[in-house]
Design a protein around this motif. Structure first.
Motif, PDB file in Angstrom:
ATOM      1  N   ASP A 127      46.054  31.920  47.655  1.00 12.57           N
ATOM      2  CA  ASP A 127      47.021  31.978  46.557  1.00 12.57           C
ATOM      3  C   ASP A 127      46.457  32.772  45.386  1.00 12.57           C
ATOM      4  OD1 ASP A 127      49.050  30.466  47.797  1.00 12.57           O
ATOM      5  OD2 ASP A 127      47.977  28.617  47.329  1.00 12.57           O
ATOM      6  N   GLN A 128      46.439  34.082  45.574  1.00 17.34           N
ATOM      7  CA  GLN A 128      45.999  34.991  44.521  1.00 17.34           C
ATOM      8  C   GLN A 128      46.749  36.302  44.678  1.00 17.34           C
ATOM      9  OE1 GLN A 128      41.753  35.608  45.044  1.00 17.34           O
ATOM     10  NE2 GLN A 128      41.924  35.482  47.253  1.00 17.34           N
ATOM     11  N   LEU A 129      46.789  37.059  43.612  1.00 18.55           N
ATOM     12  CA  LEU A 129      47.525  38.321  43.612  1.00 18.55           C
ATOM     13  C   LEU A 129      46.577  39.443  43.239  1.00 18.55           C
ATOM     14  CD1 LEU A 129      50.374  39.724  43.743  1.00 18.55           C
ATOM     15  CD2 LEU A 129      50.405  39.509  41.241  1.00 18.55           C
ATOM     16  N   TYR A 130      46.449  40.420  44.133  1.00 23.11           N
ATOM     17  CA  TYR A 130      45.688  41.624  43.814  1.00 23.11           C
ATOM     18  C   TYR A 130      46.647  42.602  43.135  1.00 23.11           C
ATOM     19  CZ  TYR A 130      42.364  39.825  47.331  1.00 23.11           C
ATOM     20  OH  TYR A 130      41.492  39.055  48.053  1.00 23.11           O
ATOM     21  N   ARG A 131      46.513  42.712  41.825  1.00 20.68           N
ATOM     22  CA  ARG A 131      47.508  43.490  41.076  1.00 20.68           C
ATOM     23  C   ARG A 131      47.415  44.988  41.318  1.00 20.68           C
ATOM     24  NH1 ARG A 131      47.053  40.350  35.538  1.00 20.68           N
ATOM     25  NH2 ARG A 131      45.587  42.021  35.095  1.00 20.68           N
ATOM     26  N   ARG A 132      46.192  45.509  41.219  1.00 17.06           N
ATOM     27  CA  ARG A 132      46.019  46.953  41.402  1.00 17.06           C
ATOM     28  C   ARG A 132      44.541  47.240  41.572  1.00 17.06           C
ATOM     29  NH1 ARG A 132      46.399  49.626  35.281  1.00 17.06           N
ATOM     30  NH2 ARG A 132      45.111  48.045  34.240  1.00 17.06           N
ATOM     31  N   LEU A 133      44.233  48.416  42.129  1.00 15.46           N
ATOM     32  CA  LEU A 133      42.871  48.911  42.178  1.00 15.46           C
ATOM     33  C   LEU A 133      42.613  49.789  40.968  1.00 15.46           C
ATOM     34  CD1 LEU A 133      42.303  49.877  45.942  1.00 15.46           C
ATOM     35  CD2 LEU A 133      41.871  47.693  44.794  1.00 15.46           C
ATOM     36  N   LYS A 134      41.420  49.712  40.429  1.00 15.53           N
ATOM     37  CA  LYS A 134      41.043  50.543  39.289  1.00 15.53           C
ATOM     38  C   LYS A 134      40.926  52.002  39.717  1.00 15.53           C
ATOM     39  CE  LYS A 134      40.077  46.923  36.535  1.00 15.53           C
ATOM     40  NZ  LYS A 134      40.774  46.603  35.280  1.00 15.53           N
ATOM     41  N   ASP A 135      41.397  52.890  38.879  1.00 14.00           N
ATOM     42  CA  ASP A 135      41.267  54.329  39.108  1.00 14.00           C
ATOM     43  C   ASP A 135      39.946  54.761  38.477  1.00 14.00           C
ATOM     44  OD1 ASP A 135      41.627  56.973  39.642  1.00 14.00           O
ATOM     45  OD2 ASP A 135      43.288  57.277  38.237  1.00 14.00           O
ATOM     46  N   LYS A 136      38.865  54.694  39.271  1.00 15.95           N
ATOM     47  CA  LYS A 136      37.518  54.841  38.740  1.00 15.95           C
ATOM     48  C   LYS A 136      37.027  56.287  38.791  1.00 15.95           C
ATOM     49  CE  LYS A 136      36.038  52.032  41.802  1.00 15.95           C
ATOM     50  NZ  LYS A 136      35.130  51.275  42.675  1.00 15.95           N
ATOM     51  N   LEU A 137      36.005  56.547  37.976  1.00 17.61           N
ATOM     52  CA  LEU A 137      35.357  57.854  37.976  1.00 17.61           C
ATOM     53  C   LEU A 137      34.660  58.121  39.301  1.00 17.61           C
ATOM     54  CD1 LEU A 137      34.369  60.385  36.352  1.00 17.61           C
ATOM     55  CD2 LEU A 137      32.391  59.011  35.666  1.00 17.61           C
ATOM     56  N   GLY A 138      34.000  57.104  39.843  1.00 17.95           N
ATOM     57  CA  GLY A 138      33.239  57.270  41.076  1.00 17.95           C
ATOM     58  C   GLY A 138      33.208  55.981  41.873  1.00 17.95           C
ATOM     59  N   THR A 139      32.199  55.849  42.751  1.00 20.39           N
ATOM     60  CA  THR A 139      32.047  54.699  43.663  1.00 20.39           C
ATOM     61  C   THR A 139      33.381  54.349  44.325  1.00 20.39           C
ATOM     62  OG1 THR A 139      32.290  53.059  41.857  1.00 20.39           O
ATOM     63  CG2 THR A 139      30.061  53.785  42.416  1.00 20.39           C
ATOM     64  N   ILE A 140      34.030  55.367  44.875  1.00 15.96           N
ATOM     65  CA  ILE A 140      35.357  55.197  45.463  1.00 15.96           C
ATOM     66  C   ILE A 140      35.311  54.268  46.677  1.00 15.96           C
ATOM     67  CG2 ILE A 140      37.306  56.422  46.507  1.00 15.96           C
ATOM     68  CD1 ILE A 140      36.808  56.970  43.490  1.00 15.96           C
ATOM     69  N   ALA A 141      34.183  54.221  47.373  1.00 16.36           N
ATOM     70  CA  ALA A 141      34.112  53.446  48.613  1.00 16.36           C
ATOM     71  C   ALA A 141      34.331  51.958  48.396  1.00 16.36           C
ATOM     72  CB  ALA A 141      32.765  53.676  49.301  1.00 16.36           C
ATOM     73  N   VAL A 142      34.024  51.453  47.212  1.00 15.39           N
ATOM     74  CA  VAL A 142      34.206  50.023  46.961  1.00 15.39           C
ATOM     75  C   VAL A 142      35.505  49.814  46.185  1.00 15.39           C
ATOM     76  CG1 VAL A 142      32.699  50.134  44.915  1.00 15.39           C
ATOM     77  CG2 VAL A 142      33.258  47.923  45.931  1.00 15.39           C
TER      78      VAL A 142
END
Length: 627
Positions: free
Chosen positions: A252-267
């Motif tokens: 019972d949790q909601l993943y709202r969005r992924l961060k649009d990061k500068l790097g470390t895209i793999a995680v």
């Protein structure tokens, strides 16, 4: 060159064996591993370095362009919290985890009757970070979560521990830690997430918001929350394991969005709303912050190891480019300015690795001692003394050392470790950014383009000073280690012991310089101990860097002494040159900033420093520092 690398034979820093090309790491492994561990690990690390250089490095570039994607809802509007990974990332995961990067430090690997020390996990993370710092983040948190469950988990959480430490990819679960909340940041005590007991489900339910959740869909996530009647601040926090999935579906949790990061895209890093998520208490209630600190020590060391690996890759790319790029009729590694830059980058790599691996050794001493105390491993008949046979100051204990002495050494190792770990993370993270930035410059305009790896190295490096505490936070932690753990006591002993071992004439001058700086540092420690808190905090960063410089110089001098004595074969003065260069740069009091000194070090000693060529000790003459 008879025994150094010719980087002109390479086109770029990939499709090579990263272990074979990193003699700095090889030397540190010999220093911090017990002999039987080193013999077992050497072929493992060589094979691992090969797969990193030939497969994982290529996959990492693809993942950087086509990273994980989040599907929060399905077509019917139901919450699924599904993260989609590119096939290259799944391949990287299988290749890395099945080679025991986490498992071998918790469960006896094939060919051994006991686990490897956690320093082995950190060495493998170092090699992995030649290819992908982003992927190293989930690996580090998986090891960290396993460590917490090993220490504090009960039988109800055994299945999660087994998943975190599995060598079989199909049985593996990854770890994560959800700490950061929007209103708190580094102030973990400001956590607002609430944990309420649910009688019907026989578990806790968590409600709250976590703002920066790396490896968002991990099945072995650890989170901090406060039970309804708990006190405010860190003292009221409890630790919970929050699964991504349950037997009957998503938690019972909601993943709202992924961060649009500068790097470390793999995680995949995102925002999580805990909406009554099912959670299991880890250890004792209201002991969560202390338990999380155990994981944080390993995470900070992982960050430092990743920094060293990234520095190694940036340096390798720079060496290759400089050996192949022609300008004005010659390769650019023939010109004095480039030689100086490459020499100093190589010395930085040596320094960062030496400090980090010594901190890793101390961490392993402490963890091995705790396993002995729990009865997980035995000291009967000298079995498994390994890392415990080397004291906190690096001195070998006498054969037959009793348990009480070993426990005292482990306690000193813990106190010194508490000082060195935040320093290691603070200094190496910044060094990674600086090294990656200059590696991009050496590539020229191509280095700024996404088609070339230095673009990604710099983007990935920029998070290393931020993850697991900024430099300010880490510097304050150094003050706490000095105040609460009296960490200055084992630190002073460790430096003194190393300096007392230096006897070779070639090291006389550098050792004298470090001895003088060491005395100034001890004066600084005494001064800050008597000053008010505000002034001590004002000088905390300077102190952090000063401790790094003095301790690193002592370790490099000791390594140089061993090499001059021929610890691995013929006497070699290369490390004497490394130590001298580090000491000259960090403790430079020369007039006119050295311009009038006549120093031609980088020109004369380029091959041994940059290309690992052996140096005959008799070919060198160093004047004493006092002359």
């Amino acid at each position: 060159m008879s025994d150094g690398f010719d980087y002109g034979d390479l086109e770029e820093g990939r499709h090579v064996n990263y272990w074979s090309f990193d003699r700095t790491l090889q030397r540190n492994v010999r220093r911090i591993y017990a002999p039987d561990e080193c013999r077992w690990a050497a072929p493992i690390l060589e094979e691992f370095g090969d797969v990193i250089g030939h497969t994982i490095a290529d996959n990492a570039d693809v993942i950087d362009d086509h990273g994980p994607e989040l599907e929060t809802y399905d077509k019917d509007g139901e919450v699924v919290n599904r993260v989609r990974y590119p096939a290259e990332q799944l391949e990287n995961e299988r290749l890395v985890y099945e080679r025991g990067i986490v498992a071998d430090s918790f469960e006896a690997p094939p060919g051994r009757d006991r686990p490897m020390p956690l320093s082995h996990n950190l060495v493998m993370q170092y090699l992995l970070s030649y290819a992908d710092v982003g992927f190293d983040c989930p690996v580090a948190m998986t090891a960290g979560a396993a460590l917490v469950l090993e220490k504090f988990g009960d039988e109800d959480l055994e299945a999660y521990y087994e998943g975190l430490t599995s060598r079989e990819y199909g049985d593996l679960i990854e770890g994560a830690m959800f700490l950061t909340e929007k209103q708190g940041g580094s102030d973990v005590g400001a956590t607002e997430t609430i944990a309420r007991w649910d009688d019907d489900a026989d578990c806790y339910r968590l409600e709250g918001e976590k703002w920066f959740c790396s490896n968002i869909d991990a099945q072995g996530t650890l989170a901090l929350a406060r039970t309804p009647d708990a006190p405010e601040g860190t003292k009221g926090l409890s630790m919970f394991l929050v699964p991504h999935e349950l037997e009957d579906g998503v938690n019972d949790q909601l993943y709202r969005r992924l961060k649009d990061k500068l790097g470390t895209i793999a995680v995949p890093t995102g925002e999580v709303e805990l909406q009554g998520a099912k959670a299991f208490l880890v250890g004792e209630e209201e002991a969560g912050f202390k338990q999380m600190a155990e994981m944080l020590n390993l995470e900070r060391l992982s960050n430092a190891a990743a920094s060293c690996g990234l520095i190694g890759r940036a340096l390798l790319e720079s060496k290759v480019k400089a050996a192949n790029r022609e300008a004005f009729g010659d390769t650019i590694d023939r010109y004095p300015l480039m030689r100086r830059d490459l020499v100093d980058m190589a010395v930085d790599h040596e320094a960062a690795t030496a400090f980090t691996m010594e901190a890793a050794r101390l961490f392993s001493v402490r963890e091995r001692a705790e396993r002995v105390a729990r009865g997980d491993i035995s000291l009967e008949d000298g079995v498994d003394r390994n890392l415990l046979e080397v004291g906190a100051d690096g001195a070998t204990l006498e054969s037959g050392t009793d348990r009480e002495t070993l426990e005292d050494e482990a306690e000193d190792a813990y106190r010194l470790m508490r000082l060195l770990i935040p320093i290691s993370k603070a200094r190496t993270g910044r060094m990674a950014v600086e090294t990656a930035s200059y590696a991009m410059e050496i590539q020229g305009g191509n280095g700024y383009v996404n088609d070339f790896v230095t673009n990604r190295l710099l983007r990935d490096a920029q998070v290393l000073p931020i993850w697991e505490g900024t430099e300010n936070i880490l510097s304050l932690d150094v003050l706490r280690a000095l105040e609460r753990e009296a960490a200055h006591e084992p630190f002073i002993e460790a430096v003194q012991t190393r300096l007392e071992r230096i006897s070779h004439p070639l090291l006389e001058g550098p050792a004298e310089t470090v001895e003088a700086e060491f005395h100034e540092l001890t004066d600084a420690l005494a001064t800050l101990a008597t000053e008010d808190t505000e002034y001590a905090q004002l000088q905390a960063k300077e102190l952090t860097h000063y401790i790094f410089d003095v301790f690193t110089a002592a370790v490099l001098l000791e390594d140089a002494q061993r090499a001059l004595e021929g610890d691995t074969g013929q006497p070699d003065a290369r490390l004497a040159l490394v130590a001298r260069r580090f000491i000259d740069r960090q403790f430079d009091h020369r007039p006119a900033r050295g311009i009038t000194s006549g120093d031609r070090f980088a020109i004369e000693y380029f091959d041994p420093i940059v290309r690992y060529a052996r140096v005959e000790p008799s070919s060198l003459e160093f004047e004493p520092a006092s002359s």
